[in-house]
Design a protein around this motif. Structure first.
Motif, PDB file in Angstrom:
ATOM      1  N   LEU A  86       0.806  -1.218   0.000  1.00 61.70           N
ATOM      2  CA  LEU A  86       0.000   0.000   0.000  1.00 61.70           C
ATOM      3  C   LEU A  86       0.843   1.274   0.000  1.00 61.70           C
ATOM      4  O   LEU A  86       0.321   2.375  -0.156  1.00 61.70           O
ATOM      5  N   GLY A  87       2.149   1.117   0.210  1.00 61.02           N
ATOM      6  CA  GLY A  87       3.023   2.278   0.274  1.00 61.02           C
ATOM      7  C   GLY A  87       3.046   2.949   1.630  1.00 61.02           C
ATOM      8  O   GLY A  87       3.532   4.068   1.771  1.00 61.02           O
ATOM      9  N   TRP A  88       2.533   2.265   2.654  1.00 62.93           N
ATOM     10  CA  TRP A  88       2.514   2.843   4.000  1.00 62.93           C
ATOM     11  C   TRP A  88       3.854   2.695   4.705  1.00 62.93           C
ATOM     12  O   TRP A  88       4.140   3.422   5.657  1.00 62.93           O
ATOM     13  N   VAL A  89       4.650   1.735   4.294  1.00 59.30           N
ATOM     14  CA  VAL A  89       6.027   1.590   4.757  1.00 59.30           C
ATOM     15  C   VAL A  89       6.876   1.401   3.509  1.00 59.30           C
ATOM     16  O   VAL A  89       6.383   0.924   2.481  1.00 59.30           O
ATOM     17  N   SER A  90       8.134   1.783   3.591  1.00 61.72           N
ATOM     18  CA  SER A  90       8.991   1.711   2.409  1.00 61.72           C
ATOM     19  C   SER A  90      10.306   1.025   2.756  1.00 61.72           C
ATOM     20  O   SER A  90      11.016   1.449   3.657  1.00 61.72           O
ATOM     21  N   GLY A  91      10.611  -0.044   2.036  1.00 64.58           N
ATOM     22  CA  GLY A  91      11.873  -0.740   2.269  1.00 64.58           C
ATOM     23  C   GLY A  91      11.988  -1.229   3.697  1.00 64.58           C
ATOM     24  O   GLY A  91      11.139  -1.963   4.195  1.00 64.58           O
ATOM     25  N   THR A  92      13.028  -0.766   4.386  1.00 61.20           N
ATOM     26  CA  THR A  92      13.232  -1.161   5.781  1.00 61.20           C
ATOM     27  C   THR A  92      12.584  -0.178   6.747  1.00 61.20           C
ATOM     28  O   THR A  92      12.676  -0.344   7.959  1.00 61.20           O
ATOM     29  N   GLY A  93      11.955   0.880   6.220  1.00 62.96           N
ATOM     30  CA  GLY A  93      11.379   1.916   7.078  1.00 62.96           C
ATOM     31  C   GLY A  93      10.037   1.519   7.674  1.00 62.96           C
ATOM     32  O   GLY A  93       9.304   0.703   7.122  1.00 62.96           O
ATOM     33  N   GLY A  94       9.728   2.132   8.807  1.00 64.69           N
ATOM     34  CA  GLY A  94       8.453   1.867   9.468  1.00 64.69           C
ATOM     35  C   GLY A  94       8.508   0.650  10.373  1.00 64.69           C
ATOM     36  O   GLY A  94       9.433  -0.157  10.302  1.00 64.69           O
ATOM     37  N   SER A  95       7.509   0.530  11.227  1.00 65.10           N
ATOM     38  CA  SER A  95       7.468  -0.591  12.177  1.00 65.10           C
ATOM     39  C   SER A  95       6.027  -0.905  12.544  1.00 65.10           C
ATOM     40  O   SER A  95       5.155  -0.040  12.482  1.00 65.10           O
ATOM     41  N   ILE A  96       5.802  -2.150  12.932  1.00 60.54           N
ATOM     42  CA  ILE A  96       4.512  -2.570  13.471  1.00 60.54           C
ATOM     43  C   ILE A  96       4.777  -3.336  14.753  1.00 60.54           C
ATOM     44  O   ILE A  96       5.622  -4.229  14.793  1.00 60.54           O
TER      45      ILE A  96
ATOM     46  N   ALA B 188      -2.517   1.131  24.906  1.00 59.53           N
ATOM     47  CA  ALA B 188      -2.698   0.665  23.531  1.00 59.53           C
ATOM     48  C   ALA B 188      -2.515  -0.836  23.412  1.00 59.53           C
ATOM     49  O   ALA B 188      -1.877  -1.483  24.246  1.00 59.53           O
ATOM     50  N   GLY B 189      -3.078  -1.388  22.338  1.00 63.63           N
ATOM     51  CA  GLY B 189      -2.893  -2.800  22.027  1.00 63.63           C
ATOM     52  C   GLY B 189      -1.978  -2.990  20.836  1.00 63.63           C
ATOM     53  O   GLY B 189      -1.498  -4.092  20.583  1.00 63.63           O
ATOM     54  N   ALA B 190      -1.719  -1.890  20.099  1.00 61.82           N
ATOM     55  CA  ALA B 190      -0.831  -1.936  18.940  1.00 61.82           C
ATOM     56  C   ALA B 190      -0.361  -0.517  18.624  1.00 61.82           C
ATOM     57  O   ALA B 190      -1.041   0.456  18.947  1.00 61.82           O
ATOM     58  N   VAL B 191       0.814  -0.414  18.010  1.00 65.62           N
ATOM     59  CA  VAL B 191       1.353   0.877  17.581  1.00 65.62           C
ATOM     60  C   VAL B 191       1.948   0.690  16.188  1.00 65.62           C
ATOM     61  O   VAL B 191       2.681  -0.270  15.949  1.00 65.62           O
ATOM     62  N   ILE B 192       1.633   1.601  15.275  1.00 60.68           N
ATOM     63  CA  ILE B 192       2.128   1.519  13.904  1.00 60.68           C
ATOM     64  C   ILE B 192       2.960   2.759  13.591  1.00 60.68           C
ATOM     65  O   ILE B 192       2.531   3.886  13.836  1.00 60.68           O
ATOM     66  N   HIS B 193       4.138   2.540  13.044  1.00 57.56           N
ATOM     67  CA  HIS B 193       5.025   3.621  12.615  1.00 57.56           C
ATOM     68  C   HIS B 193       5.049   3.590  11.088  1.00 57.56           C
ATOM     69  O   HIS B 193       5.637   2.695  10.480  1.00 57.56           O
ATOM     70  N   SER B 194       4.375   4.558  10.484  1.00 53.65           N
ATOM     71  CA  SER B 194       4.219   4.572   9.025  1.00 53.65           C
ATOM     72  C   SER B 194       5.254   5.464   8.357  1.00 53.65           C
ATOM     73  O   SER B 194       5.676   6.481   8.909  1.00 53.65           O
ATOM     74  N   HIS B 195       5.673   5.060   7.167  1.00 47.70           N
ATOM     75  CA  HIS B 195       6.535   5.885   6.327  1.00 47.70           C
ATOM     76  C   HIS B 195       5.801   6.249   5.041  1.00 47.70           C
ATOM     77  O   HIS B 195       6.416   6.414   3.992  1.00 47.70           O
ATOM     78  N   GLY B 196       4.466   6.342   5.115  1.00 49.56           N
ATOM     79  CA  GLY B 196       3.677   6.632   3.936  1.00 49.56           C
ATOM     80  C   GLY B 196       4.018   7.990   3.349  1.00 49.56           C
ATOM     81  O   GLY B 196       4.172   8.969   4.085  1.00 49.56           O
TER      82      GLY B 196
END
Length: 204
Positions: free
Chosen positions: A47-57, A131-139
């Protein structure tokens, strides 16, 4: 009916926590959470919300027999292409930030696994927002909205259907997201540079 897994020893020794966490991760909750994170990483990449090694779930392995604040935290690794992450690649953290389990290194050309530099900030969200989850987006869209007005310290939006996904917001409400100036390295985003009370107020 299977016996409930032992709770993680939050204030106990590291050895006791590791024993407890291993049994915990062997439950369906632990295994399912690993698979879910790997699947989401692949989907977010497409979806393009993370790119390559960037972002975390990162997601807590939910188990009704363990209080939410003591549930183990599973986290996607850094320096790994998100579309290539597998369930066994996850880091396992206790609620105090201690790494209880690390993924095994893979042969060359894979880089050694590394826990995200953003881990302390994820833990802050878990602690302050329950929280139950945290998302780090690189969108790319997330980056572009911060550049519409380079002097702005926040992004405001309303009359959007997806706002209903944010707790306490509806279509007609205004969502306010703080804009924090980035740094060259994530570990340089210190406590002093982040308005936590404001940031957590508008998070999920």
């Amino acid at each position: 009916m299977a016996a409930a897994p032992p709770a993680v020893a939050v204030d106990g020794g590291m050895a006791a926590a590791k024993v407890a966490s291993q049994a915990y991760l062997e439950t369906k909750a632990g295994k399912d959470t690993r698979v879910l994170i790997a699947d989401l990483c692949k989907q977010f990449y497409s979806l393009g919300w993370v790119s390559g090694t960037g972002g975390s779930i990162t997601i807590k392995a939910h188990d009704d027999s363990i209080p939410k604040r003591q549930q183990l935290i599973l986290m996607s690794p850094s320096v790994v292409q998100k579309e290539r992450i597998e369930p066994e690649d996850m880091y396992v953290l206790a609620t105090n930030g201690s790494i209880l389990s690390s993924p095994s290194p893979k042969p060359c050309p894979h880089k050694p696994p590394k826990c995200s530099d953003f881990a302390p900030f994820f833990l802050k969200a878990y602690d302050m927002r329950y929280a139950g989850a945290v998302i780090h987006s690189h969108g790319i869209e997330s980056c572009l909205v911060t550049m519409v007005n380079l002097l702005s310290k926040e992004f405001r939006i309303t009359h959007m259907e997806m706002i209903k996904g944010i707790q306490g917001h509806g279509y007609y409400d205004e969502l306010v997201v703080p804009i924090i100036e980035n740094t060259a390295h994530e570990n340089e985003l210190t406590e002093q540079k982040i308005p936590w009370e404001q940031l957590i107020k508008y998070s999920l």
